[in-house]
Design a protein around this motif. Structure first.
Motif, mmCIF file in Angstrom:
data_model
loop_
_atom_site.group_PDB
_atom_site.id
_atom_site.type_symbol
_atom_site.label_atom_id
_atom_site.label_comp_id
_atom_site.label_asym_id
_atom_site.label_seq_id
_atom_site.Cartn_x
_atom_site.Cartn_y
_atom_site.Cartn_z
ATOM 1 N N LYS A 1 0.836 -1.372 0.001
ATOM 2 C CA LYS A 1 0.087 0.064 0.024
ATOM 3 C C LYS A 1 0.895 1.408 -0.156
ATOM 4 N N SER B 1 -2.561 5.422 3.510
ATOM 5 C CA SER B 1 -3.765 4.596 3.477
ATOM 6 C C SER B 1 -4.138 4.318 4.643
ATOM 7 N N ALA B 2 -5.641 4.119 5.128
ATOM 8 C CA ALA B 2 -6.109 3.765 6.304
ATOM 9 C C ALA B 2 -7.269 2.836 5.959
ATOM 10 N N PHE B 3 -7.676 2.181 7.127
ATOM 11 C CA PHE B 3 -8.794 1.358 7.093
ATOM 12 C C PHE B 3 -8.783 0.410 6.011
ATOM 13 N N ASP B 4 -7.807 -0.486 6.082
ATOM 14 C CA ASP B 4 -7.621 -1.536 4.772
ATOM 15 C C ASP B 4 -7.582 -0.767 3.433
ATOM 16 N N GLY B 5 -6.993 0.358 3.466
ATOM 17 C CA GLY B 5 -6.930 1.020 1.848
ATOM 18 C C GLY B 5 -8.220 1.618 1.730
ATOM 19 N N LYS C 1 -0.113 8.855 12.354
ATOM 20 C CA LYS C 1 -0.951 8.482 11.416
ATOM 21 C C LYS C 1 -2.396 8.805 11.791
ATOM 22 N N ARG D 1 -6.051 9.319 9.745
ATOM 23 C CA ARG D 1 -7.328 8.464 9.876
ATOM 24 C C ARG D 1 -8.383 9.346 10.406
HETATM 25 N N1 ASP Z 1 -2.190 0.653 7.081
HETATM 26 C C1 ASP Z 1 -3.378 0.240 7.083
HETATM 27 C C2 ASP Z 1 -4.344 0.762 5.710
HETATM 28 O O1 ASP Z 1 -3.567 1.102 4.886
HETATM 29 C C3 ASP Z 1 -4.495 0.444 8.232
HETATM 30 C C4 ASP Z 1 -4.011 1.570 9.279
HETATM 31 O O2 ASP Z 1 -2.738 1.990 9.257
HETATM 32 O O3 ASP Z 1 -4.968 2.244 9.681
HETATM 33 O O4 ASP Z 1 -5.148 0.610 5.588
#
Ligand code: ASP
Ligand code: TMP
Length: 331
Positions: free
Chosen positions: A5, A26-30, A205, A209
């Motif tokens: 990712k 990215s966050a929340f599984d992309g 991060k 988020r």
């Molecule tokens: N790294 C994960 C993502 O890219 C989740 C996260 O860090 O919140 O979805």
């Protein structure tokens, strides 16, 4: 080449890889994703700093050297399918899972294992299940926990020095071609929570988020503060190993037999059998590593036990650093 990712991994010759940090976040599984200018560079340089620091304290990591501002050279490893999270203060999925508020300071750091499985949103897993499902061996689980606790102790000190509170972080481990368990992946503001000590301001991060803004401004501020540390904190690591040596099941144990008969005479009716063994406690002045684990295995097999008649088992543990008072008492 393999692309994740936020990073690309290029396998080179001689069991090495080149890792390239992209500007992706990215966050929340992309589900939520973006490109942020200088993100790759900042995460790369932060990872370089932290891996160099951990290598200095004696940890075994995949990091070899920095290639340029966005690329590092690392050992080739097979990443284990389990991630380890260490928490000093409640936040994130801990609060969601158990319904606690953010900001509770734990008496002892908590270590949790998660399966790397996007389809199931990286669920929490107990060590027993991870071992039963053969994701990792029991030895791996014990060593991963010991290493994570030692890394936490050092990072808490280092960030403390620059007025930051380490809330939690995630580590990934990989197995090198030669069988060593190495700290792998990246260690950056994407993989930890860091709060300003005085104000509680979030520097990691969670800014992305939770849409708090200025993600890279804060990431860069942490990198600057890390780069300005003149002298790393002293650290006196101790790892202890408990070795238990037992007679093999097929070998008679006359001393155990005598104890058993004496206990029976004294009226202990529920005892079926007694086998006596020995135990040893070995104390290392080093952080836990797979090299120490291998040494310990050799010591247990060749020196502490007689392989013809005895079996052994052992457990390596990280111990909180010796306090200055403890050290002076011993001297
Ligand atoms: N790294 C994960 C993502 O890219 C989740 C996260 O860090 O919140 O979805
Ligand atoms: P969590 O509270 O969401 O379980 O996250 C714990 C720590 O792990 C936090 O510092 C962020 C880090 N983390 C990652 O590095 N990658 C991930 O995919 C997730 C979910 C968390």
């Amino acid at each position: 080449m393999w692309s994740g990712k936020a990073k690309d991994v290029l396998v080179l010759e001689n069991e090495k890889v080149q890792i390239n940090f992209r500007d992706s976040i990215s966050a929340f599984d992309g589900v939520k994703k973006e490109e942020l200018v200088d993100k790759g560079k900042t995460n790369c340089l932060t990872s370089v700093k932290l891996f160099e620091l951990l290598n200095n304290y004696g940890f075994e990591t995949h990091f070899i050297s920095q290639i340029n501002d966005t690329q590092i050279l690392c050992e080739y490893v097979e990443i284990l399918p389990v991630e380890v999270v260490c928490r000093n203060i409640s936040a994130g999925s801990f609060c969601r899972r158990y319904g606690y508020e953010e900001g509770l300071v734990f008496d002892q750091p908590l270590v949790e294992f998660f399966v790397k499985d996007d389809a199931h949103h990286d669920p929490l897993i107990t060590q027993a299940v991870a071992v039963q499902m053969k994701l990792i061996s029991k030895m791996d689980a014990i060593l991963m926990e010991a290493i994570t606790r030692a890394v936490n102790e050092i990072l808490v000190k280092v960030f403390g020095l620059i007025s930051l509170q380490l809330v939690d972080f995630k580590l990934e481990f990989g197995r090198s071609k030669s069988g060593q368990l190495l700290l792998a992946d990246e260690i950056s503001l994407d993989t930890m929570r860091l709060w300003e000590k005085k104000t509680g301001e979030k520097k990691d991060k969670d800014r992305y988020r939770q849409d708090l803004g200025d993600v890279i401004v804060h990431y860069k501020n942490i990198l600057d503060r890390l780069s300005n540390i003149k002298k790393l904190p002293d650290y006196n690591p101790i790892s202890t190993a408990r070795v238990i040596i037992k007679l093999k099941k097929s070998v008679l144990d006359p001393a155990g037999e005598v104890t058993f008969r004496s206990l029976s005479r004294k009226g202990y009716q529920n005892i079926d059998n007694v086998r006596l063994g020995k135990s040893a406690e070995i104390i290392f002045n080093a952080v836990p590593t797979s090299t120490i684990q291998l040494e310990l295995e050799a010591i247990s097999e060749k020196i502490l036990s007689n392989p013809l008649i005895e079996d052994f088992e052992f457990k390596i543990q990280h111990h909180p650093e010796k306090s200055v008072e403890q050290q002076s008492l011993e001297e």
